[in-house]
Design a protein around this motif. Sequence first.
Motif, mmCIF file in Angstrom:
data_model
loop_
_atom_site.group_PDB
_atom_site.id
_atom_site.type_symbol
_atom_site.label_atom_id
_atom_site.label_comp_id
_atom_site.label_asym_id
_atom_site.label_seq_id
_atom_site.Cartn_x
_atom_site.Cartn_y
_atom_site.Cartn_z
ATOM 1 N N ASN A 685 0.837 -1.249 -0.017
ATOM 2 C CA ASN A 685 -0.082 0.082 -0.016
ATOM 3 C C ASN A 685 0.845 1.304 0.002
ATOM 4 O O ASN A 685 0.282 2.386 -0.425
ATOM 5 N N SER A 726 -4.150 3.918 -3.484
ATOM 6 C CA SER A 726 -3.803 2.458 -3.398
ATOM 7 C C SER A 726 -4.447 1.681 -2.491
ATOM 8 O O SER A 726 -4.561 0.227 -2.235
ATOM 9 N N ALA A 727 -4.946 2.435 -1.242
ATOM 10 C CA ALA A 727 -5.682 1.606 -0.259
ATOM 11 C C ALA A 727 -6.981 0.956 -0.532
ATOM 12 O O ALA A 727 -7.087 -0.222 -0.313
ATOM 13 N N THR A 802 0.410 -0.627 -8.488
ATOM 14 C CA THR A 802 0.017 -1.659 -7.439
ATOM 15 C C THR A 802 -0.505 -3.020 -7.984
ATOM 16 O O THR A 802 -0.007 -3.858 -7.319
#
Length: 835
Positions: A685, A726-727, A802
């Motif tokens: 993350n 990204s979370a 990611t």
Amino acid sequence: MSRFRLLLDAVDDLIVERPAVVVLAFLVVTGGFAVGLGNVSTEAGTSQFTEDLPAQRAFETVDEKFTPSFGPDTGTTQLIQSNRNVLAKPSLLRMLEAQRRLEERPSLRVVSTRSAASTVASTLDPNATTTDQRIEAVEGATASEIDDAVRTAAGNASFENQLSDDFNPSAARATGTVAVVEHEVPAGVSAQAGADTASPLSSIQQRSRPVVDSVGGDVRVFGSGIVSAEFENVVFDSLILVLPASVGLILLFLIVAYRDPVDLLLGVFALGVTLVWTFGFVGLAGIAFSQILIAVPPLLLAVGIDFGIHSVNRYREERVEGRDVEASMSRASRQLLVAFFIVTGTTVVGFLSNVTSGLAPIREFGAVAAVGITFTFLIFGVLLPATKVLSDRARERRGLPGSSRRPIGLSGSVLGAVPALGMGVARRAPAAFLALVVGLSLVSGAYGLGVDTTFAEEDFLPPEETPAYLEDLPEPFRPSEYTVTRDVNYLDEEFTAAQGETVTVYVEGPMTRDYALESFDRAARDPPDSFVTDGRDAEVRSIRTVIRAHANESDSFRRLVDRNDVDDDGVPDDDLEEVYDALFDSPAGDEARGFLTEDRRAARVVYTTEAGASQGEVTEDAEAVADRYRFEATATGETVVFQEVTDVILASAIRSLALALAATAAFLVLVYYGLEGEPSLGLVNLVPIVVTVTLLAGSMRALDLPFNALTATILSITIGLGTDYSAHVVHRFADEYDGTGDVFGPLEAAVRGTGGALTGSMLTTTTGIGVLVLAVTPILGQFGALTALSVLYSYLTAVLVTPSLVVVREGVRSSGSSSTDRPTLGSLLDRADSR
């Protein structure tokens, strides 16, 4: 984490089973915060940044100790005149008429006026002592007599200092002049008091403007009160421009994202509640609304829109599967509350890292933004879903058309195109792509180490020329008419010889010691390059120069000095108490008190600095000279104070960045360990955010955008805001992944499910925050541009980097496992190619 799950279940039950209670509770709290809206005050200018700094404390001490405490306090206003020749008869008469009209107004409390026009008039008629008499002298003179008077007065340094640098004595011409009007103000109000728009001096300067304007022509008022008034106008004008523009753009994207009028109204309602809570908190906490805090509302609007789009989109994903309102919202809220919690935690960490700053406005910005983000989490994580449940239930009961159920960003949609690209890279060459990203990050980060750091009053002032597109706006959006920047630039460019930049050294110690004045002379010898020289010594004003000047004028005082000059070097070094007493009792006493305190325990020394010297050079040299004294000495003055602010800004940026990175890493690792038993997901993350920070630092240098009082917060804010993107991908993947080794299926679901919402969120956030470029002050425009750029980078790294990180992580974990059932990175890629 069982308690967290219990709390999550309780909140989910409230949203789904008792939404009316939730909405009512939020409305009650909103009413409480609304009370604080009436307490919101404003603060503007640079003084808020210099509070509590050592150089500023020394500056204030100097002002306090060396300003006479007896008699009426005074403040000054400048009258600036510029035309083809301010020494021509019509121009002289206009300036004198402006002086007379100011003197005739008792409320302006004019004590005296000084101008080049007054000097010319007195030269024409030495008996003309009043402004009326001077007007008569000029009116009765011919053009040639006026020119002769100008040439006669040209030998007077004070007269020439009131004229622009292009003054030509032979031609009796100059294109600019500055007159000084001295006002009596209530006791305790100094000449610097105009920094407060509520001060008497500021009020006087504001009321002087129409008086001077009535003269007509080319005379205008300038002073500290005018500057502070424009500082506050900038705050209001920026708000009235930024907020409507931000809301308008956000509404446009919300219409596209929601495609449903009811959902649109619910989203706008939640945004309104967020602003009421935040502004209400500011008022209740007694925090003044400054230029820096103008950036908070667009930030909250942008983050709120992000949460709102994800909330509605995730709910619609469940609805298209055929689930009812309650089941759909329950599944959506259980997943999103965790994602929102992660995003809020990291964002709050990013903002709160700024409370370590040495500057109060940056600390307040960090605190207010962190509180606002927490409010946003509560409102969009709880209130918005509850209102959505109520509205959809009401629609179904009344048989009204249902809301749009199609989520944004499905496969094949425009908003899902970029996330799909990230999946394509992850399927084919994730390791090579990550190697390329690491190389790019290292290069950009190294390049970004050269970013400049600045702090100047000009950062907070409006531009000299208001952009045409702003001038064409209707009321009340059209900005005020600004003159300060024009006048400041004019004075800097046309009166360089008269202005003479100075730096002050505040010396503390027993000034009656035999070596005291010798120490002053040694400190001035062989001055550094940024100081103006007078032979081998620095050009300086101090108690030492007052003694020398009075000795040249008074035989008795000169004999006293000679009698106490033991080593016959012209500097008294014996019985200095007697020398000081005689000086203070002489006509030079008032001047002496400006450099030496009555108790002989402190002294002020003023050095003249070179016009081209930088702020950093002057400060470094002033501190070096201060170290030469045999007493405790502190370098101060506006230049030194501003350089100290610059140093604090850079230190704050580095400290807050390090703190935000460390705290965010720890938070993410703990959260993913507690929720999923996979602490390494926290690092997955975090990596895209580190990449974003390095890219942003390099972009700042490439775009010539420095660290200043506001942009210094951008790196830590990037960590907070960027983690959001990204979370959502990482958490959705963790939620979908069953640990069987099929990484691409869950990753595809995560990217497809969140990618479109992320794209829509990025567009609303970059435009919602990017509208800060419309703000009247340059510092807000720079912050808006950088924040929008950081959000764009965060989005791109989230959807492009990611997926490859997840694939490589799973491959590394698989290769390190003893189980033969777990696939390697190679087998994962082979499986991807076969699809």
